[in-house]
Design an enzyme around this catalytic site. Structure first.
Site, short mmCIF file in Angstrom:
data_model
loop_
_atom_site.label_atom_id
_atom_site.label_comp_id
_atom_site.label_asym_id
_atom_site.label_seq_id
_atom_site.Cartn_x
_atom_site.Cartn_y
_atom_site.Cartn_z
N ASN A 11 0.86 -1.18 0.00
CA ASN A 11 0.00 0.00 0.00
C ASN A 11 0.90 1.23 0.00
OD1 ASN A 11 -1.81 2.04 0.50
ND2 ASN A 11 -2.32 1.39 2.59
N LYS A 13 0.10 4.28 -0.32
CA LYS A 13 -0.54 5.46 0.27
C LYS A 13 -0.31 6.69 -0.62
CE LYS A 13 -0.01 3.34 4.75
NZ LYS A 13 0.08 3.50 6.19
N HIS A 97 -9.43 1.01 5.20
CA HIS A 97 -8.15 1.23 5.87
C HIS A 97 -8.36 2.17 7.06
CE1 HIS A 97 -4.01 2.44 6.63
NE2 HIS A 97 -3.66 1.35 5.97
N GLU A 99 -6.74 4.57 8.12
CA GLU A 99 -6.54 6.00 7.82
C GLU A 99 -7.80 6.61 7.22
OE1 GLU A 99 -2.90 5.48 5.62
OE2 GLU A 99 -1.91 4.91 7.48
N GLU A 169 -5.23 -5.23 10.77
CA GLU A 169 -4.21 -4.20 10.97
C GLU A 169 -4.47 -3.48 12.29
OE1 GLU A 169 -2.38 -2.97 6.96
OE2 GLU A 169 -4.06 -1.64 7.36
N GLY A 175 2.61 2.06 10.82
CA GLY A 175 3.56 3.16 10.64
C GLY A 175 4.25 3.58 11.92
N SER A 215 3.58 -2.35 10.42
CA SER A 215 5.04 -2.37 10.59
C SER A 215 5.66 -3.72 10.25
CB SER A 215 5.43 -1.92 12.00
OG SER A 215 5.00 -0.59 12.22
C1 PEP Z 1 -0.73 0.00 6.30
O1 PEP Z 1 -0.93 1.20 6.34
O2 PEP Z 1 -1.56 -0.75 5.74
C2 PEP Z 1 0.48 -0.51 6.94
C3 PEP Z 1 0.50 -1.74 7.32
O3 PEP Z 1 1.51 0.39 7.11
P1 PEP Z 1 2.96 0.07 7.74
O4 PEP Z 1 3.46 -1.19 7.12
O5 PEP Z 1 3.80 1.26 7.37
O6 PEP Z 1 2.77 -0.06 9.21
#
Ligand code: PEP
Length: 256
Positions: A11, A13, A97, A99, A169, A175, A215
């Site tokens: 992703n 973003k 997601h 976000e 998630e 992040g 992460s």
């Molecule tokens: C995400 O936003 O779907 C995600 C998993 O981000 P990150 O790997 O940066 O934590």
């Protein structure tokens, strides 16, 4: 060996111009574009879907959007429909997601409309669910995950359920560099699988892929991907650089 092929999805973003996105995907294609051990998906911003789609031609890597609107067309300034994404040969779309839930106030009901519209238009939804830190600390994790999963999948038929990908998630791990322990992740993944059994029956539930996101990086991926119910990863930060993304693909291939 699992009956589910592992899936690694990047992703991107709101990162990368079209030129930068093509350069990144060309590196990924060169390294992993012909392998068949793992399903690979990249989700560039809308502005790079067409150019990245062209760069993916002839490779096994599939294209995903990061968002979609449930209506087929109309007065929805700034939005993109399922048909528009299909016309660019997108196969997947990320929905729900955290976000988008947090910064754009997306509700479970709206996310469910996106899931249903995507499936109707032959776009595979990657439905993201997960708890915040406050919810985990308040022992609400399973309840939150259940609500988001059941609401997100409301009205999905048994036949179409295997086209859905679930991404667990934990919001506190996205992040932040904080990764859920393998036990924490596997516990929630197994719980999600048990909910899928109730919704769609054992045979279908065993076919649905449940990704971990938060992460994930080459150093922690092998242990996470070795868990029984972790079928791949939705990757943010580590998908923005070909070397780490390709390492994650290799980790998934080794864990299959
Ligand atoms: C995400 O936003 O779907 C995600 C998993 O981000 P990150 O790997 O940066 O934590």
């Amino acid at each position: 060996m699992s009956i589910r092929k592992k899936l690694i999805a990047g992703n991107w973003k709101m990162n990368k111009t079209s030129a930068d996105a093509v350069a990144l995907v060309q590196e990924i294609v060169a390294e992993a574009g012909k392998q068949n051990d793992v399903d690979i998906v990249v989700a560039p911003p809308f502005t790079s879907l067409e150019s990245v789609g062209k760069a993916l031609e002839g490779s096994v890597i599939k294209l995903s959007a990061q968002n979609v609107h449930p209506e087929p067309s109309g007065a929805y300034t700034g939005e993109i429909s399922v048909g528009m994404l299909r016309s660019l040969f997108a196969n997947y779309v990320i929905v729900g997601h955290s976000e988008r839930r947090i910064y754009f106030s997306e509700t479970d009901a709206f996310i469910n409309q996106k899931v249903l519209a995507s499936l109707k238009g032959q776009l595979k939804p990657i439905l993201c669910i997960g708890e915040t830190l406050a919810e985990r600390e308040g022992n609400q994790t399973l309840k939150v995950v259940q609500t988001q999963l059941e609401a997100g999948l409301d009205g999905v038929s048994k036949d179409l359920a295997t086209s859905v990908v679930i991404a667990y998630e934990p919001v506190w791990a996205i992040g932040t560099g904080k990764v859920a322990t393998t036990e924490q992740a596997q516990e929630v993944h197994a719980f999600i699988r048990s909910l899928l059994v109730k919704l769609f029956g054992e045979a279908v539930a065993q076919k649905v892929r449940i990704l971990y996101g938060g992460s994930m990086k080459p150093s922690n991926a092998p242990e996470l991907l070795a868990q029984k119910d972790i079928d791949g990863g939705l990757i943010g930060g580590a998908s923005l650089e070909s070397r780490s993304f390709v390492e994650l693909i290799k980790a998934a291939a080794a864990a299959k």
